[in-house]
Write a protein that holds these residues in place. Structure first.
Motif, mmCIF file in Angstrom:
data_model
loop_
_atom_site.group_PDB
_atom_site.id
_atom_site.type_symbol
_atom_site.label_atom_id
_atom_site.label_comp_id
_atom_site.label_asym_id
_atom_site.label_seq_id
_atom_site.Cartn_x
_atom_site.Cartn_y
_atom_site.Cartn_z
ATOM 1 N N VAL A 116 -4.987 0.893 -6.238
ATOM 2 C CA VAL A 116 -3.767 0.834 -5.431
ATOM 3 C C VAL A 116 -2.899 -0.071 -6.287
ATOM 4 N N ALA A 117 -1.579 0.294 -6.485
ATOM 5 C CA ALA A 117 -0.616 -0.854 -7.015
ATOM 6 C C ALA A 117 0.195 -0.868 -5.896
ATOM 7 N N LEU A 118 0.264 -2.181 -5.350
ATOM 8 C CA LEU A 118 1.075 -2.725 -4.412
ATOM 9 C C LEU A 118 2.591 -2.953 -4.569
ATOM 10 N N ARG A 119 3.333 -2.869 -3.725
ATOM 11 C CA ARG A 119 4.673 -3.198 -3.717
ATOM 12 C C ARG A 119 5.337 -4.005 -2.523
ATOM 13 N N GLU A 120 6.252 -4.694 -2.660
ATOM 14 C CA GLU A 120 6.832 -5.241 -1.566
ATOM 15 C C GLU A 120 7.071 -4.230 -0.232
ATOM 16 N N GLY A 121 6.883 -4.529 0.782
ATOM 17 C CA GLY A 121 6.845 -3.654 1.963
ATOM 18 C C GLY A 121 5.767 -2.804 2.454
ATOM 19 N N ASP A 122 4.755 -2.611 1.174
ATOM 20 C CA ASP A 122 3.701 -1.632 1.425
ATOM 21 C C ASP A 122 2.668 -2.398 2.614
ATOM 22 N N THR A 123 2.192 -1.317 3.271
ATOM 23 C CA THR A 123 1.069 -1.849 4.091
ATOM 24 C C THR A 123 -0.569 -1.449 3.836
ATOM 25 N N VAL A 124 -1.374 -2.273 4.115
ATOM 26 C CA VAL A 124 -2.495 -2.030 3.705
ATOM 27 C C VAL A 124 -3.343 -1.541 4.819
ATOM 28 N N ASP A 125 -3.896 -0.568 4.857
ATOM 29 C CA ASP A 125 -4.757 0.015 5.961
ATOM 30 C C ASP A 125 -6.250 -0.489 5.918
ATOM 31 N N GLY A 126 -6.710 -0.639 7.128
ATOM 32 C CA GLY A 126 -8.353 -0.731 7.104
ATOM 33 C C GLY A 126 -8.530 -2.166 7.335
ATOM 34 N N TRP A 127 -7.788 -2.968 7.650
ATOM 35 C CA TRP A 127 -8.069 -4.311 7.926
ATOM 36 C C TRP A 127 -7.928 -4.383 9.608
ATOM 37 N N SER A 128 -8.570 -5.506 10.080
ATOM 38 C CA SER A 128 -8.613 -5.928 11.434
ATOM 39 C C SER A 128 -7.252 -6.022 12.088
ATOM 40 N N GLU A 129 -6.047 -6.450 11.351
ATOM 41 C CA GLU A 129 -4.748 -6.196 11.838
ATOM 42 C C GLU A 129 -3.697 -5.965 10.596
ATOM 43 N N PRO A 130 -2.785 -5.593 11.126
ATOM 44 C CA PRO A 130 -1.660 -4.806 10.176
ATOM 45 C C PRO A 130 -1.232 -6.158 8.873
ATOM 46 N N VAL A 131 -1.564 -5.703 7.763
ATOM 47 C CA VAL A 131 -1.161 -6.066 6.771
ATOM 48 C C VAL A 131 -0.019 -5.711 5.891
ATOM 49 N N ARG A 132 0.972 -6.599 5.562
ATOM 50 C CA ARG A 132 2.183 -5.971 4.859
ATOM 51 C C ARG A 132 2.500 -6.774 3.525
#
Length: 105
Positions: free
Chosen positions: A75-91
């Motif tokens: 997964v290539a991450l960019r500004e503003g992406d969100t990462v799912d599957g964590w205990s709280e929202p990750v941006r």
């Protein structure tokens, strides 16, 4: 999640993926260097920095550390992406640092 392509941040990533099947996430700018698709540019160093840089890598060789193994990025991450599957929202926040795409080119 790899913050950037330097050996002290991704040095064991390939072994971790091989042992666990981990998913690799990394900033899009560093993906070519992490995956080995592009050689990491050599940083412009002062003579003092160059001596330190060479000493560190000589120490790695003396210690018998294997060379850096590149790893595929899932997964290539960019500004503003969100990462799912964590205990709280990750941006994702793009915070330029000291890797090639941001400082040396």
């Amino acid at each position: 999640m790899l913050t950037h392509s330097h050996i002290d941040h991704m040095g064991s990533a390939a072994d971790l993926v091989a042992a666990t099947g981990a998913t690799v996430l990394a900033g899009a700018d560093d993906v070519p260097y992490i995956s080995g698709a592009a050689p990491e540019p050599v940083p412009p160093l002062s003579p003092t920095e160059q001596a330190l840089y060479e000493g560190i890598f000589a120490g790695f060789a003396e210690a018998g550390l294997p060379p850096l193994r590149h790893v595929g990025v899932d997964v290539a991450l960019r500004e503003g992406d969100t990462v799912d599957g964590w205990s709280e929202p990750v941006r994702v926040l793009h915070v330029p640092g000291h890797t090639p795409e941001r400082d040396w080119l």
